[in-house]
Design an enzyme around this catalytic site. Structure first.
Site, PDB file in Angstrom:
ATOM      1  N   LYS A   1      -0.373   7.158 -11.064  1.00 22.04           N
ATOM      2  CA  LYS A   1      -1.154   8.376 -10.907  1.00 22.04           C
ATOM      3  C   LYS A   1      -1.275   9.157 -12.217  1.00 22.04           C
ATOM      4  O   LYS A   1      -0.575   8.869 -13.208  1.00 22.04           O
ATOM      5  CB  LYS A   1      -0.535   9.246  -9.804  1.00 22.04           C
ATOM      6  CG  LYS A   1      -0.768   8.653  -8.409  1.00 22.04           C
ATOM      7  CD  LYS A   1      -0.320   9.579  -7.311  1.00 22.04           C
ATOM      8  CE  LYS A   1      -0.626   8.978  -5.941  1.00 22.04           C
ATOM      9  NZ  LYS A   1      -0.108   9.847  -4.841  1.00 22.04           N
TER      10      LYS A   1
ATOM     11  N   ARG B   1       6.309   4.112  -2.866  1.00 20.28           N
ATOM     12  CA  ARG B   1       5.020   3.461  -2.594  1.00 20.28           C
ATOM     13  C   ARG B   1       4.395   3.114  -3.937  1.00 20.28           C
ATOM     14  O   ARG B   1       4.024   4.006  -4.710  1.00 20.28           O
ATOM     15  CB  ARG B   1       4.136   4.433  -1.819  1.00 20.28           C
ATOM     16  CG  ARG B   1       2.771   3.906  -1.468  1.00 20.28           C
ATOM     17  CD  ARG B   1       1.940   4.960  -0.726  1.00 20.28           C
ATOM     18  NE  ARG B   1       0.607   4.471  -0.391  1.00 20.28           N
ATOM     19  CZ  ARG B   1      -0.418   4.486  -1.237  1.00 20.28           C
ATOM     20  NH1 ARG B   1      -0.276   4.980  -2.474  1.00 20.28           N
ATOM     21  NH2 ARG B   1      -1.598   4.017  -0.874  1.00 20.28           N
TER      22      ARG B   1
HETATM   23  N1  LIG Z   1       2.295   8.683   1.856  1.00 17.71           N
HETATM   24  C1  LIG Z   1       1.438   8.593   0.806  1.00 17.71           C
HETATM   25  N2  LIG Z   1       0.265   7.946   0.941  1.00 17.71           N
HETATM   26  C2  LIG Z   1      -0.597   7.864  -0.117  1.00 17.71           C
HETATM   27  N3  LIG Z   1      -1.789   7.238   0.022  1.00 17.71           N
HETATM   28  C3  LIG Z   1      -2.664   7.164  -1.031  1.00 17.71           C
HETATM   29  C4  LIG Z   1      -2.308   7.705  -2.255  1.00 17.71           C
HETATM   30  C5  LIG Z   1      -3.269   7.605  -3.401  1.00 17.71           C
HETATM   31  O1  LIG Z   1      -2.936   6.508  -4.164  1.00 17.71           O
HETATM   32  P1  LIG Z   1      -3.703   5.105  -4.009  1.00 17.71           P
HETATM   33  O2  LIG Z   1      -3.709   4.652  -2.601  1.00 17.71           O
HETATM   34  O3  LIG Z   1      -3.133   4.162  -4.983  1.00 17.71           O
HETATM   35  O4  LIG Z   1      -5.174   5.422  -4.484  1.00 17.71           O
HETATM   36  P2  LIG Z   1      -6.468   5.696  -3.604  1.00 17.71           P
HETATM   37  O5  LIG Z   1      -6.183   6.900  -2.784  1.00 17.71           O
HETATM   38  O6  LIG Z   1      -7.549   5.853  -4.638  1.00 17.71           O
HETATM   39  O7  LIG Z   1      -6.678   4.471  -2.738  1.00 17.71           O
HETATM   40  N4  LIG Z   1      -1.119   8.332  -2.440  1.00 17.71           N
HETATM   41  C6  LIG Z   1      -0.246   8.431  -1.372  1.00 17.71           C
HETATM   42  C7  LIG Z   1       1.022   9.109  -1.486  1.00 17.71           C
HETATM   43  O8  LIG Z   1       1.393   9.648  -2.552  1.00 17.71           O
HETATM   44  N5  LIG Z   1       1.815   9.161  -0.380  1.00 17.71           N
END
Ligand SMILES: Nc1nc2ncc(COP(=O)(O)OP(=O)(O)O)nc2c(=O)[nH]1
Length: 276
Positions: free
Chosen positions: A217, A251
């Site tokens: 991030k 995660r």
């Molecule tokens: N519980 C939880 N769920 C999450 N889901 C998505 C993202 C965003 O990251 P990512 O899925 O890699 O990216 P995108 O939202 O662009 O798919 N961050 C979190 C988090 O910090 N905590």
């Protein structure tokens, strides 16, 4: 926490598989179910404890995905992983219909960045009997990073999670099914994120298993100056810090490296408890 004790060690590593075209770091790579299954298999071989499947990007500026499109993205992936691999699946969704379908297809956890606030989500989560990760966020992805402001970010994050946990228990979701997540990057500046990371013990001290998502991030980039594709080392360091501070699940996108970090934390903790 029965679901965690039954299924995975602590700290546990959750591998991110976004079945989306636009996720900030792996967008487009796993929208094909075959590619998602291959990625999940590689993560299992690398020692992952959970896989987190998402069909809607919640990155800053993202717009919501229509229900049917989200179902079309995540269901084939969940079915394939549940059929082919022995790994617990968490489903990253805010849509009650997707929660219910995911439960039918064999997921073990609902991961809702909106903490079941959408209409029907509490009933859906309650009816599934699954673990539920609730997360703090300020605003919605489209605008949450415009001007995040807090009088005290740690107190406000804790206050929200405590209030939401109480509401959900009053609504019939047993407390032993809940997990807390401070929501790194969800309506927070770099400074806010670093305060939450440095004070993670205070969140762990609330007693619920804590799940954190810092992987790749902008907080990693803000400190290291690295672009998204070069944030593995910073992400593993942040995950290691969180695990040492008591996080139950990290995660992450870089599973192999983070599993090694988790194994170091577990080994030191086990040996330390023996007072060699
Ligand atoms: N519980 C939880 N769920 C999450 N889901 C998505 C993202 C965003 O990251 P990512 O899925 O890699 O990216 P995108 O939202 O662009 O798919 N961050 C979190 C988090 O910090 N905590």
């Amino acid at each position: 926490m029965t679901i965690l004790s039954e299924k995975t060690p602590s700290p546990a590593v959750m591998g991110v598989i976004n079945a989306t075209p636009d996720s900030f770091s792996d967008g487009g790579r796993f929208i094909d179910p075959g590619n998602a299954l291959s990625q999940a298999r590689a993560m299992v071989e690398a020692g992952v404890d959970w896989v987190d499947i998402g069909g809607e990007s919640t990155r800053p500026g993202a717009t919501p995905v229509p229900l049917q499109e989200e179902l079309d993205r995540v269901c084939p992936v969940i079915e394939a992983i549940h059929r082919e691999l022995d790994v617990p699946i968490s489903l990253d969704t805010s849509a009650p219909e997707v929660m219910r379908e995911g439960a039918r297809l064999g997921i073990s956890m609902i991961n809702d960045v909106r903490s079941l606030e959408r209409e029907g989500a509490v009933a859906a989560a309650r009816d599934t009997g699954l673990a539920v990760c609730i997360m703090h966020r300020q605003g919605e992805p489209e605008t949450m990073q415009d001007r995040p402001e807090y009088s005290n970010v740690l107190e406000e994050v804790l206050g929200y999670l405590d209030r939401r946990a109480a509401q959900l228990q009053d609504a019939g979701i047993p407390g032993d099914r809940l997990l807390y997540d401070p929501g790194f990057g969800f309506g927070k500046t770099l400074e806010h994120n670093l305060v939450l990371l440095e004070n993670l013990e205070a969140i762990v001290a609330r007693g619920w298993p804590v799940l954190v998502g810092m992987s790749r991030k902008s907080m990693i980039g803000g400190v290291t100056g690295r672009p998204v594709e070069e944030r593995m080392a910073g992400s593993v360091a942040a995950a290691a810090m969180a695990m040492m501070k008591g996080a139950a699940i990290v995660r992450v996108h870089d599973v192999k490296e983070t599993v090694d970090a988790a194994r170091m934390v577990r080994a030191a903790r086990e040996q330390g408890s023996l007072r060699a």
